[in-house]
Every structure is written in structure tokens, then in C-alpha cells.
Design an enzyme around this catalytic site. Structure first.
Site: not given
Ligand code: AQP
Length: 344
Positions: A122, A206, A209
């Protein structure tokens, strides 16, 4: 609707997980996390929160944050979490998370945090410009889990390293304060076909968001046209699909689409591949689009219906917070005693 009440659950097993209100939820969040929440609530006592403390590790518009919290809560409800069964709340409504996080900041070692790959991903090349909160994020995550003495944490594969850190923090706290067994060493529940959904534009990263390309992900709120279009435009290669899964090695985008198909249809990836073996993506994509629309479409509709009544969402979050505070309070009180704080 009646107020929240804990469900009967197996032994001392307790589930805790959450999602950040930092943007639109996508297919990866759905398959990696939300579907598991809905299933587990019937197997163990379940606490699911909206991680608004985590969200502000990157700047969030204060005028929008509350609504973003409601949107995640609506997604929880639309994907099957039942507030009569699970405890659903906003993290900022339970101050014990932040209080325990401070104690854990003093237990965790800098070297442990330096190894966290999510921070490196990040922060990229400019880590000195990131917030201190982003760096200590996994410590707050440990507090989120352990303040409820949760034993099981359903998350996507990307969170596995953070869960290992939580276990290290729990073990060191128990050891350093001579409190063997006080905190459990929680288990990550990452298994399942949706544990790692990749970007539709690049099979090596991956689905996320924060990816600037909206075409890289299917949002829970996308309508049927948007879902179909994104799948049609998904990056693929020119080869036909093989018979065996192992022959997809090195074809990350193809493997991802087969994985998404399998997860959405609750079939084995090999089974899906056998159906399309010898055919190109022109055969797979329209069927995958129909499948995705049939699963995701109703969720978006239900979210819109729930969001039309924000007061009801707030009522559910309020009742959940009350219950979460009651469960967290005795653990925090014991921690204060164990650490030797002056406070009563
Ligand atoms: N690509 C993915 N495949 C499977 N699981 C995923 N998770 C996130 N991306 C994938 C799971 O979703 C849950 C919530 O995630 P979060 O919002 O707390 O943070 P994150 O993992 O950082 O999700 P994002 O979408 O990638 O958000 P940003 O872009 O803001 O960092 C977690 O259980 C995660 O494992």
C-alpha cells in the site's frame, strides 16, 4: 425486527471479522469475506464490524464516512447476515478496540511490523508519506479480534500474514504478563474458492477497492449491464481452455475467471474447466456474465432497498454496538488489571 441477541454457538468458538468502509465493495470482498460471514453466523457466535477506524488510515471525506459505514452494513445484511443472529456494529462505537490496540502497540515489535507485506504494497515507494496508522493497522486488527477473544477469523488470503501477527501478539502478551491462555491464538479461515480473486485487468494483482480502474472489479452495486460489460472486457489470452487445471499455470487471467466461475456457482474449478475445455473465452465469458448477474444482481437491489431507510441501519448498528461493548468491557477490564494500570 427484534433487537440483537447472540445465537447459540458451538463451545467457545467465536468469529470476528470486518470490512473497511473505504470504497465500493467488490466481488473479491464478497467471495473472500461476506459469504463466509453469512455461513459462519449459524456455526459460531459471530461479531462482524465495519472497520471505520481502519478506514481513516487513508484519508476519508468526513462528510461521506458515515454513509460509507451504512453501505457496508447494508452489504452485510444484503448478503445474509442476520442482526438477530450476528452482532453487527461500527468499530468506532466500541472504544475498547483502540484502548487494547495501545497495549498491543507496546507488545508488538517493530521488526514484526516491518515484515508486513500489505503495508509495503500500500505504501509503495513513499512510505514516509503514509500515516503512522497505516503502519500499525495490523496491531489494531489484533485488538479487534482479541478484545472479543475470537477464535476464528474469516478473511481473504491477503490477510493471512496479519492473522499470524495477531497470534504472535496474543502469545507474547500471555507470556510477558504471565497470563498463559488469557488470549486465544485465533485461526484464519481463508479456505474456499474465493480466497483470492484477482483484478479483471491484471491477473497478477488482487481485485481491490482502491484500484483506480473501475473495470478491474465487479462492485456489489453494479447493475446487470455493468457486470456483463466488465466481464466481456476482462483481460484474457488467445489460447483455448485446457482440460486440466495444472495446464492453466502461467495463465493468471484465465485461472482467475475459472476460479470466479467456480466460486459463484459453488462448483469445483476442475469441473468448470472440464465444461469449457477446448473452447475459447468467447464461450466462457457470456455464461460467466449471466452467472455473475444472477448472483450479484439481487444483492445490489437489496442494498439499495436497505439504504433507502438509513434510520433502520443505524438502529441495527446501535443495538450491535451496545452488545459488542458489553462483551468487550470485561476483557478490557482484565487487561488493565494484568498490565497493572492505576485505573479501577
Ligand atoms: N481480491 C480479494 N479476494 C478475496 N478476498 C478479498 N478481500 C479483499 N480483497 C479480496 C477480503 O475482503 C475483506 C475486507 O477487506 P478490507 O476492506 O478490510 O480491506 P482490503 O483487504 O484492503 O480490501 P481491498 O478491497 O483491497 O481494499 P483496499 O483497496 O481499500 O485496500 C478481507 O477479509 C479481505 O481479505
Amino acid at each position: 425486527m427484534t433487537d440483537q441477541a447472540p445465537a447459540p454457538y458451538a463451545g467457545n468458538k467465536r468469529v470476528l471479522s470486518g470490512v473497511q468502509p473505504s470504497g465500493d465493495l467488490h466481488l473479491g470482498n464478497y467471495l473472500g469475506a461476506l459469504v463466509k460471514f453469512a455461513r459462519l453466523q449459524h456455526e459460531m457466535e459471530t461479531f462482524i464490524f465495519v472497520a471505520d477506524l481502519h478506514a481513516i488510515t487513508a484519508w476519508q471525506d468526513p462528510k461521506k464516512l458515515k454513509q460509507q459505514v451504512r453501505e457496508i452494513a447494508a452489504a452485510y445484511l444484503a448478503t445474509g447476515l442476520d442482526p438477530k443472529v450476528a452482532t453487527i456494529f461500527a468499530q468506532s462505537a466500541v472504544p475498547a478496540h483502540a484502548e487494547l490496540a495501545w497495549v498491543f502497540n507496546c507488545v508488538a515489535r517493530l521488526g514484526w511490523l516491518d515484515r508486513m507485506t500489505q503495508f509495503k504494497d500500500k505504501a509503495g515507494k513513499h512510505k514516509e508519506r503514509e500515516s503512522v496508522g497505516l503502519y500499525t493497522y495490523p496491531v489494531l486488527q489484533a485488538a479487534d479480534i482479541l478484545i472479543y477473544k475470537a477464535t476464528h477469523v474469516p478473511v481473504g488470503e491477503d490477510q493471512r500474514q496479519h492473522l499470524e501477527l495477531t497470534r504472535d501478539i496474543a502469545a507474547k502478551f500471555n507470556h510477558d504478563f504471565d497470563a498463559e491462555g488469557f488470549f486465544p491464538l485465533p485461526e484464519a479461515l481463508t479456505q474456499g474458492p474465493g480466497a483470492r480473486i484477482m483484478s479483471l485487468r491484471d491477473g497478477s494483482v488482487k481485485m481491490s477497492k482502491s484500484d483506480p480502474s473501475d473495470n478491474s472489479r465487479i462492485n456489489l452495486t453494479d447493475d446487470a449491464d455493468a457486470i456483463s460489460q466488465k466481464i466481456r472486457k476482462a483481460r484474457t489470452d488467445a489460447d483455448v481452455l485446457p482440460e486440466k487445471l495444472e495446464d492453466l499455470a502461467g495463465r493468471a487471467e484465465a485461472l482467475n475467471l475459472i476460479g470466479v466461475y467456480a466460486a459463484l456457482s459453488q462448483r469445483a474449478a476442475q469441473d468448470v474447466l472440464s465444461e469449457f475445455a477446448g473452447q475459447g473465452f468467447g464461450a466462457l465469458k457470456p455464461k460467466l456474465a449471466d452467472l455473475a448477474v444472477s448472483v450479484m444482481g439481487p444483492i445490489g437491489g437489496e442494498m439499495r432497498r436497505l439504504l433507502a431507510d438509513p434510520a433502520e441501519i443505524d438502529r441495527i448498528l446501535g443495538a450491535g454496538a451496545e452488545r459488542a461493548r458489553a462483551v468487550a468491557a470485561p476483557t478490557l477490564a482484565e487487561v488493565k488489571k494484568i498490565v497493572g494500570y492505576w485505573g479501577e
